[in-house]
Design an enzyme around this catalytic site. Structure first.
Site, short mmCIF file in Angstrom:
data_model
loop_
_atom_site.label_atom_id
_atom_site.label_comp_id
_atom_site.label_asym_id
_atom_site.label_seq_id
_atom_site.Cartn_x
_atom_site.Cartn_y
_atom_site.Cartn_z
N SER A 275 29.43 -41.06 45.77
CA SER A 275 29.25 -41.78 47.05
C SER A 275 27.77 -42.02 47.35
O SER A 275 27.40 -43.10 47.85
CB SER A 275 29.93 -41.04 48.20
OG SER A 275 29.59 -39.67 48.22
N ARG B 225 29.76 -24.24 49.54
CA ARG B 225 30.46 -24.89 50.67
C ARG B 225 31.87 -24.31 50.80
O ARG B 225 32.42 -24.21 51.89
CB ARG B 225 30.51 -26.40 50.46
CG ARG B 225 29.12 -27.03 50.37
CD ARG B 225 29.17 -28.49 49.98
NE ARG B 225 29.73 -28.69 48.65
CZ ARG B 225 29.94 -29.87 48.08
NH1 ARG B 225 29.63 -30.99 48.76
NH2 ARG B 225 30.45 -29.97 46.86
N HIS C 80 36.77 -37.49 43.57
CA HIS C 80 35.64 -37.25 44.50
C HIS C 80 36.24 -36.80 45.84
O HIS C 80 37.00 -35.84 45.89
CB HIS C 80 34.81 -38.54 44.57
CG HIS C 80 33.47 -38.41 45.23
ND1 HIS C 80 32.88 -37.22 45.54
CD2 HIS C 80 32.59 -39.38 45.65
CE1 HIS C 80 31.70 -37.43 46.12
NE2 HIS C 80 31.50 -38.73 46.21
N ASP D 226 36.37 -28.98 48.38
CA ASP D 226 37.66 -29.52 48.82
C ASP D 226 38.80 -28.52 48.74
O ASP D 226 39.86 -28.73 49.32
CB ASP D 226 38.01 -30.76 47.98
CG ASP D 226 36.97 -31.85 48.13
OD1 ASP D 226 36.58 -32.12 49.27
OD2 ASP D 226 36.53 -32.41 47.11
N HIS E 30 33.73 -29.09 38.69
CA HIS E 30 32.62 -29.88 39.24
C HIS E 30 31.77 -30.42 38.11
O HIS E 30 31.64 -29.80 37.05
CB HIS E 30 31.74 -29.04 40.18
CG HIS E 30 30.94 -29.87 41.12
ND1 HIS E 30 29.71 -30.40 40.79
CD2 HIS E 30 31.24 -30.32 42.37
CE1 HIS E 30 29.27 -31.11 41.82
NE2 HIS E 30 30.17 -31.09 42.79
N1 NMX Z 1 41.96 -29.17 36.44
C1 NMX Z 1 42.33 -29.50 35.18
N2 NMX Z 1 41.48 -29.98 34.25
C2 NMX Z 1 40.19 -30.09 34.62
C3 NMX Z 1 39.73 -29.72 35.89
C4 NMX Z 1 40.67 -29.27 36.82
N3 NMX Z 1 40.35 -28.95 38.07
N4 NMX Z 1 38.40 -29.95 35.93
C5 NMX Z 1 38.04 -30.44 34.73
N5 NMX Z 1 39.13 -30.54 33.95
C6 NMX Z 1 39.20 -31.10 32.61
C7 NMX Z 1 38.75 -32.56 32.64
O1 NMX Z 1 39.80 -33.39 33.12
C8 NMX Z 1 38.37 -32.78 31.20
O2 NMX Z 1 39.56 -32.93 30.46
P1 NMX Z 1 39.64 -33.99 29.23
O3 NMX Z 1 38.58 -33.55 28.27
O4 NMX Z 1 41.03 -33.79 28.72
O5 NMX Z 1 39.39 -35.32 29.80
C9 NMX Z 1 37.74 -31.43 30.82
O6 NMX Z 1 38.29 -30.47 31.75
C10 NMX Z 1 36.22 -31.40 30.92
O7 NMX Z 1 35.85 -31.81 32.20
P2 NMX Z 1 34.52 -31.20 32.89
O8 NMX Z 1 33.37 -31.61 32.04
O9 NMX Z 1 34.70 -29.77 33.16
O10 NMX Z 1 34.51 -31.93 34.30
P3 NMX Z 1 33.90 -33.35 34.71
O11 NMX Z 1 32.44 -33.16 34.99
O12 NMX Z 1 34.26 -34.39 33.73
O13 NMX Z 1 34.70 -33.66 36.04
C11 NMX Z 1 35.66 -33.22 38.16
C12 NMX Z 1 34.43 -33.02 37.25
C13 NMX Z 1 35.31 -32.73 39.54
C14 NMX Z 1 36.03 -34.68 38.20
C15 NMX Z 1 36.81 -32.38 37.57
O14 NMX Z 1 36.49 -31.02 37.55
C16 NMX Z 1 38.12 -32.59 38.31
O15 NMX Z 1 38.86 -33.52 38.01
N6 NMX Z 1 38.43 -31.69 39.32
C17 NMX Z 1 39.61 -31.88 40.13
C18 NMX Z 1 39.37 -32.93 41.20
C19 NMX Z 1 38.43 -32.44 42.28
O16 NMX Z 1 38.58 -31.35 42.80
N7 NMX Z 1 37.45 -33.27 42.64
C20 NMX Z 1 36.55 -32.96 43.75
C21 NMX Z 1 35.09 -32.76 43.32
C22 NMX Z 1 34.22 -32.45 44.51
N8 NMX Z 1 34.10 -33.58 45.44
O17 NMX Z 1 34.33 -33.48 46.58
O18 NMX Z 1 33.73 -34.70 45.01
C1 MLT Z 2 29.99 -34.08 46.48
O1 MLT Z 2 29.87 -33.41 47.51
O2 MLT Z 2 29.49 -35.23 46.40
C2 MLT Z 2 30.81 -33.56 45.35
O3 MLT Z 2 30.73 -32.17 45.24
C3 MLT Z 2 30.65 -34.30 44.06
C4 MLT Z 2 29.33 -34.17 43.34
O4 MLT Z 2 28.38 -33.56 43.79
O5 MLT Z 2 29.28 -34.73 42.23
#
Ligand code: NMX
Ligand code: MLT
Length: 438
Positions: free
Chosen positions: A241, A327, A271, A373, A318
């Site tokens: 964002s 947080r 996100h 979250d 994350h």
């Molecule tokens: N549950 C299951 N699998 C996960 C999760 C999770 N919570 N987090 C990461 N992975 C998987 C990810 O999908 C990826 O799988 P693949 O190789 O099959 O594509 C693998 O682990 C490696 O990912 P990472 O490098 O650990 O994470 P990345 O930096 O790519 O993504 C998020 C970060 C936040 C997108 C990821 O952790 C996620 O999808 N979390 C769940 C959604 C979430 O809670 N988002 C909110 C973030 C905070 N915010 O407010 O923005």
């Molecule tokens: C945020 O607050 O923007 C989320 O934790 C996602 C991020 O920092 O990448």
């Protein structure tokens, strides 16, 4: 806001000079190299932009101008009735780079009250949307409809000197932040409270007034809003964002257009929408295994079911953090103080006991710990704000403080159009084969 604007001018001139020197003396110094995997994997860890308002450490989490969340709680002014920090104070800190006095925060609160009027056509535009429209779509529509009010856009049309961009941006930013709680509350009351709207109370601070307009007029919820809007305000410049707001703003789109872009990013489930997904996911679990506190085995089975279905566990993981998000901890501490026996909060805490080990065992998840979250929804449900599709709008109102303070800096420092280079896979193969220079 006159004094604050003057102070910002002075601070930005000082930093502008320092940056000129840095560029002149160290502009060619290399601070990082780019790996092919970073091009395909979301640019993780690749420094790509400068943002002054906050900095994220993978282990210790967010620092707002160097201050941690517990330090903000200790040092920022509070409302008379409580001890949570006022988000206006954080806005000042991010904008000016110094802690504000009580008087300066009061000045911002008052200015925000005065600037919070929203033209009728904005509400009319929202009212044209079907009631079932997602609150984030209504929110972005409202921000876009308010673009008619952009002082920057009007001035640019007339013709302005580059050196003055920041002044008009500053005015738009302050107006937009002032108006967002009203807009968000309008959407909430329209969608979930039969359109029975609540007039603002000019006596209240920005967050307190927001709680009041939403219809949750008690001290504890006002305090929760002060904390919520503070901890969600900023997460350095690279999150989707913030980065989107910066990117759109770099084309000299005005703050309304830029912020609407940022909010479209926030509306994605990886996100900001993750806050609604967490509650939806827990609700589904409770439908399957019944209310009450689930056992660790029941949670384990449900998490495995989620993963087997090829879904992510919302609220965990994350892109930068490698520890429990401070947080999350701040919200857990609030819950321990105010609602330790709440059912849903206890479910969230038990999930926290179970999920990290399962994610660690997958071997691929870089951060198995909870993010912001994972906790926020349970607090809101406790106080009666149960409509989880609205949660990302709350996040969006908070995020305005950081990304729009940053936009003021972008214009004051004269940062240029953002336009990184992209490559094709064909070109990357040529580079691998030594046929092409990067
Ligand atoms: N549950 C299951 N699998 C996960 C999760 C999770 N919570 N987090 C990461 N992975 C998987 C990810 O999908 C990826 O799988 P693949 O190789 O099959 O594509 C693998 O682990 C490696 O990912 P990472 O490098 O650990 O994470 P990345 O930096 O790519 O993504 C998020 C970060 C936040 C997108 C990821 O952790 C996620 O999808 N979390 C769940 C959604 C979430 O809670 N988002 C909110 C973030 C905070 N915010 O407010 O923005
Ligand atoms: C945020 O607050 O923007 C989320 O934790 C996602 C991020 O920092 O990448």
């Amino acid at each position: 806001m006159k004094d604050i604007k003057e102070k910002f001018k002075q601070k930005s001139e000082e930093l502008g000079k320092e940056i000129k020197e840095i560029l002149a003396n160290h502009g060619e110094k290399e601070i990082s190299s780019v790996k092919i995997r970073q091009l395909y994997q979301g640019m993780r860890g690749m420094p790509g932009l400068v943002s002054e308002t906050s900095l994220l450490d993978p282990i210790n989490g967010i620092r707002f101008r160097g201050f941690s969340i517990p330090e903000l709680k200790e040092k920022l002014p509070t409302a008379e009735e409580g001890d949570e920090p006022l988000p206006e104070g954080l806005f000042y800190l991010m904008l000016i780079g110094e802690l504000p006095s009580d008087k300066e925060v009061e000045e911002i609160s008052n200015a925000m009250g005065r600037r919070s009027q929203i033209p009728k056509h904005v509400f009319n535009t929202i009212d044209e949307l079907p009631i079932e429209t997602h609150p984030m779509t209504q929110f972005v529509t409202g921000i876009m409809a308010m673009q008619t009010e952009s002082i920057f856009a009007k001035a640019y049309k007339k013709g302005i000197n580059k050196k003055d961009y920041w002044e008009y941006t500053f005015e738009d930013v302050t107006n937009l932040i002032s108006r967002l709680p009203r807009l968000a509350a309008y959407i909430y009351r329209r969608k979930y409270r039969k359109g029975e709207h609540i007039e603002p109370n000019p006596e209240l601070d920005w967050a307190g007034n927001f709680a009041h307009m939403l219809g949750f007029d008690n001290k504890e919820f006002r305090e929760l809003m002060r904390l919520y809007l503070t901890i969600h305000a900023d997460h350095e410049g690279g999150n989707a964002s913030a980065h989107t707001t910066h990117l759109v703003g770099s084309t000299l789109s005005d703050p309304y257009l830029s912020f609407a872009g940022g909010m479209n990013s926030l509306a994605g489930p990886l996100h900001g929408l993750a806050n609604q997904e967490v509650i939806r996911w827990i609700e589904q679990m409770r439908k399957e295994i019944g209310d009450g506190l689930p056992t660790k085995e029941q949670i384990e089975n449900y998490v495995k079911q989620t993963l087997d279905a090829g879904k992510v566990v919302p609220g965990y993981g994350h892109a930068v953090l490698r520890q429990t998000d401070p947080r999350f901890t701040a919200q857990m501490n609030f819950a321990k103080e105010h609602l330790p026996d709440d059912d849903l909060v206890n479910v969230v805490w038990r999930i926290y006991d179970v999920v990290p080990d399962i994610l660690k065992d997958l071997g691929k998840v870089k951060n198995p710990w909870p993010n912001v979250d994972a906790h926020s929804g349970a607090l809101l449900v406790h106080y009666g704000l149960e409509e989880y599709e609205f949660y990302t709008v709350l996040f969006g109102v908070a995020r305005s403080l950081g990304v729009l303070a940053s936009l003021c800096w972008d214009r004051a420092l004269g940062l240029p159009l953002e336009r990184p280079k992209s490559l094709t896979t064909k070109r990357i193969k040529e580079i691998i084969n030594g046929e092409e220079e990067v």
